[in-house]
Write a protein that holds these residues in place. Structure first.
Motif, PDB file in Angstrom:
ATOM      1  N   HIS A 151       0.846  -1.196   0.000  1.00  0.00           N
ATOM      2  CA  HIS A 151       0.000   0.000   0.000  1.00  0.00           C
ATOM      3  C   HIS A 151       0.879   1.242   0.000  1.00  0.00           C
ATOM      4  O   HIS A 151       1.812   1.356   0.808  1.00  0.00           O
ATOM      5  N   PHE A 157       1.003   5.584   0.017  1.00  0.00           N
ATOM      6  CA  PHE A 157       0.369   6.886   0.206  1.00  0.00           C
ATOM      7  C   PHE A 157       1.135   7.889  -0.651  1.00  0.00           C
ATOM      8  O   PHE A 157       2.172   8.399  -0.237  1.00  0.00           O
ATOM      9  N   ALA A 184       3.887   2.496   2.476  1.00  0.00           N
ATOM     10  CA  ALA A 184       3.592   2.175   3.877  1.00  0.00           C
ATOM     11  C   ALA A 184       3.688   0.687   4.146  1.00  0.00           C
ATOM     12  O   ALA A 184       4.057   0.266   5.245  1.00  0.00           O
ATOM     13  N   GLY A 221       3.872   0.670   9.977  1.00  0.00           N
ATOM     14  CA  GLY A 221       2.775   0.282   9.093  1.00  0.00           C
ATOM     15  C   GLY A 221       1.742  -0.623   9.734  1.00  0.00           C
ATOM     16  O   GLY A 221       0.900  -1.201   9.041  1.00  0.00           O
ATOM     17  N   THR A 278      -0.954  -0.029  11.901  1.00  0.00           N
ATOM     18  CA  THR A 278      -2.344   0.413  11.770  1.00  0.00           C
ATOM     19  C   THR A 278      -2.770   0.455  10.305  1.00  0.00           C
ATOM     20  O   THR A 278      -3.909   0.130   9.974  1.00  0.00           O
ATOM     21  N   THR A 279      -1.841   0.833   9.423  1.00  0.00           N
ATOM     22  CA  THR A 279      -2.158   0.820   7.991  1.00  0.00           C
ATOM     23  C   THR A 279      -2.530  -0.590   7.554  1.00  0.00           C
ATOM     24  O   THR A 279      -3.484  -0.787   6.784  1.00  0.00           O
ATOM     25  N   ASP A 312      -5.997  -1.350   8.710  1.00  0.00           N
ATOM     26  CA  ASP A 312      -6.977  -0.632   7.893  1.00  0.00           C
ATOM     27  C   ASP A 312      -7.174  -1.295   6.530  1.00  0.00           C
ATOM     28  O   ASP A 312      -8.278  -1.328   5.996  1.00  0.00           O
ATOM     29  N   VAL A 313      -6.097  -1.816   5.956  1.00  0.00           N
ATOM     30  CA  VAL A 313      -6.213  -2.513   4.676  1.00  0.00           C
ATOM     31  C   VAL A 313      -6.956  -3.833   4.859  1.00  0.00           C
ATOM     32  O   VAL A 313      -7.859  -4.176   4.081  1.00  0.00           O
ATOM     33  N   LEU A 333      -9.037   0.963   4.160  1.00  0.00           N
ATOM     34  CA  LEU A 333      -8.178   1.357   3.045  1.00  0.00           C
ATOM     35  C   LEU A 333      -8.220   0.255   1.991  1.00  0.00           C
ATOM     36  O   LEU A 333      -8.342  -0.927   2.326  1.00  0.00           O
ATOM     37  N   CYS A 346      -6.949  -2.389  -0.802  1.00  0.00           N
ATOM     38  CA  CYS A 346      -5.772  -3.234  -0.985  1.00  0.00           C
ATOM     39  C   CYS A 346      -5.273  -3.014  -2.413  1.00  0.00           C
ATOM     40  O   CYS A 346      -5.877  -3.494  -3.371  1.00  0.00           O
ATOM     41  N   ASP A 370      -6.219  -3.119  17.878  1.00  0.00           N
ATOM     42  CA  ASP A 370      -5.255  -2.058  17.569  1.00  0.00           C
ATOM     43  C   ASP A 370      -5.009  -1.203  18.812  1.00  0.00           C
ATOM     44  O   ASP A 370      -5.861  -0.416  19.213  1.00  0.00           O
ATOM     45  N   GLY A 374       7.126  -1.021   6.879  1.00  0.00           N
ATOM     46  CA  GLY A 374       6.198  -1.696   5.975  1.00  0.00           C
ATOM     47  C   GLY A 374       6.600  -3.080   5.551  1.00  0.00           C
ATOM     48  O   GLY A 374       5.902  -3.704   4.737  1.00  0.00           O
TER      49      GLY A 374
END
Length: 561
Positions: free
Chosen positions: A328, A330, A335, A358, A360-361, A364-365, A370, A372, A474, A525
């Motif tokens: 992913h 940004f 990230a 990375g 929490t990212t 989220d994915v 967020l 994928c 989280d 990441g």
């Protein structure tokens, strides 16, 4: 003044406006401030009047025709409203109201700008009966599972989606239902006044309908009734100010300054009473006698749901969740870079890493908040990579948030019930989950009266109630003391004992490594290590990521990541 308040015509008008207020309240329950209600009033009024005059339909069918017409027009409005927020939503809905008013003014079949008349009058009893029916149906809707989903969106749309609520569909349905109810009010108004014209449905009418809810109370149907009564009486009083002997002549100007008075009322009341005259807490107190009956029904429903999944077993040799090549970006910042790992049923995995790693990212994915961009996510062997968050939840993926996100206007029991509504068959009941997290004594309490630790437990309870295959926690221990962290560790193990896979992301390594069966370490990441807690702590790459290459081993402990 007494003559005004005891006027039968005014009471009937209050009843008609109360129906419009109920309609406004039903859409505002989802957090949508629709200022185009005059459009639906007009559609209801003109459709009801036309089928009455031209087709000779009776009261109920003509009102239903107006409601259906308004709901049909509301559908594209609702779809468009889902794509905008804030001032754009307000301006867009106002534009719809003006568009409908101008369009009606050019339709000769309904009198164009000159107006329309000839309708059969409605009796006061008919208006009161309509209000009673609409109120009962609205109460049933708000108390239903669909109403609970509507109310959750008001507080936090992302958290509602994580709880399995199809937020877009619920919001669209709310706009259409609201439009239909407001249209019934418009139809009754047409048959009460016996003459309608486009000028009767201007922008000011939309603001008046909004005031019914904003001043009366945004979280209670009783507030809608209170607001409609107050504003309608105030309008009547202001219009008669010059004719009242006991009002000084210096105040006669108020008759023409109605909107200014309303604006002042909002400015004074809203800071002091942000929820309106009737708050959510007042509504809870009034609904107390019905809770026992509702709990009995819900308990029966949940037991049936549990039996339906008694034989539901995960596929053999299939991981609870597997991530393959998750990447992913940004903008120009990567990230996540080709993240691969899986979690087995009943396994606790600690996902750790420094700030910006990375973590929490990734959650989220995985949760669908967020997209994928590259890679695949499989849940029980099914590819859920491009599914919406609520569909992932209903399939068995649950999560909590780094900053605790509970529903401010849902009680503890309602929050857990919301999670249960998305549950796969065979899971624990709401009461079992409340007992598991130690909140059974607080079931009728709003989250604002809970401690931070209890709110964390409530968010976890919402996730566990959905009977997940895997749950991502989280930063669950943020803000907790040592005793509370020990309780949290016990809770995580209890969730694992239910057969749920648990992924824990936490700043506190003592907690994360203490409960984990396996540890996965992220750095910028990428996964740099995986294995047991002891293996990970002695991995040179982990030591460099956390402490720098030359730091002593003893320094590894609780790390702020």
């Amino acid at each position: 003044m007494i003559d005004i308040l005891t006027n039968d015509a005014l009471v009937t008008l209050i009843a008609i406006h109360a129906i419009a207020a109920i309609g406004m309240n039903l859409v505002y329950l989802t957090g949508q401030l629709n200022l185009g209600q005059a459009a639906f009033l007009a559609i209801g009024a003109y459709t009801t009047a036309w089928v009455d005059v031209e087709l000779g339909w009776a009261l109920v069918p003509s009102l239903m025709a107006g409601a259906v017409a308004a709901a049909i027009v509301a559908f594209p409005v609702a779809v468009g409203a889902n794509r905008v927020r804030g001032i754009y939503l307000i301006m867009g809905t106002l534009a719809v109201g003006e568009l409908v008013r101008v369009a009606i003014g050019n339709i000769e079949a309904v009198g164009a700008r000159q107006g329309y008349f000839g309708m059969e009058p409605v009796s006061r009893g008919g208006v009161y009966a309509a209000l009673a029916v609409v109120l009962v149906l609205a109460l049933l809707l708000v108390a239903s599972s669909h109403g609970l989903r509507m109310r959750s969106i008001f507080d936090d749309e992302d958290a509602a989606a994580a709880a399995g609520v199809a937020t877009r569909r619920v919001k669209i349905a709310a706009v259409m239902i609201s439009a239909a109810v407001v249209a019934i009010s418009g139809g009754l108004l047409a048959k009460w006044l016996l003459f309608i014209a486009p000028r009767d449905f201007g922008v000011g009418v939309s603001f008046e309908v909004a005031l019914y809810t904003l001043i009366g109370g945004v979280h209670s149907l009783l507030g809608a009734l209170v607001g409609a009564t107050l504003i309608t009486v105030l309008i009547e009083v202001l219009s008669k100010v010059p004719d009242l002997d006991y009002v000084p002549s210096a105040l006669h100007f108020l008759s023409g300054w109605r909107l200014v008075v309303f604006g002042a009322l909002v400015i004074v009341l809203m800071p002091a009473l942000p929820e309106g005259l009737v708050s959510r807490r007042t509504g809870l107190a009034l609904s107390a006698p019905f809770r026992t009956l509702r709990r009995r029904y819900q308990s029966t429903e949940e037991q049936t749901h549990r039996r339906a999944g008694a034989d539901l077993l995960p596929p053999a040799n299939t991981a609870a969740i597997a991530l393959v090549g998750i990447t992913h970006d940004f903008g120009g910042v990567r990230a996540l870079n080709s993240v691969d790992f899986s979690v087995d049923h009943g396994e606790i995995v600690a996902l750790i890493g420094a700030n910006g790693a990375g973590k929490t990212t990734l959650i989220d994915v995985v949760g669908g908040r967020l997209s994928c961009q590259v890679g695949a996510i499989t849940l029980l062997g099914s590819d859920v990579t491009h599914w919406r968050p609520e569909m992932r939840t209903r399939t068995g993926l649950a999560r909590t948030f780094q900053n605790v996100r509970v529903f401010a206007h849902l009680t503890v029991e309602e929050t857990v019930r919301l999670g249960w509504l998305a549950a796969r068959p065979g899971g624990p009941s709401s009461s079992d989950v409340l007992q598991l997290v130690g909140l059974e004594a607080h079931r009728d309490v709003l989250p604002g009266r809970l401690t931070l630790s209890q709110r964390r437990h409530l968010e976890i309870a919402r996730a566990v109630a959905s009977n997940p295959v895997v749950v991502f926690l989280d930063e669950p221990s943020v803000g907790m003391n040592d005793d509370e962290r020990a309780e949290l560790a016990t809770l995580v193990r209890a969730i694992r004992d239910l057969g749920v896979a648990v992924v824990v992301v936490d700043h506190n390594l003592d907690l994360a490594l203490g409960v984990a069966d396996r540890v996965v370490v992220l750095d910028f990441g990428e996964i740099i290590a995986t294995g047991s807690a002891d293996d990970v702590l002695h991995d040179p790459r982990v030591r460099r990521a956390y402490l720098g290459e030359n730091e002593p081993e003893e320094a590894i402990g609780e790390v702020e990541a």
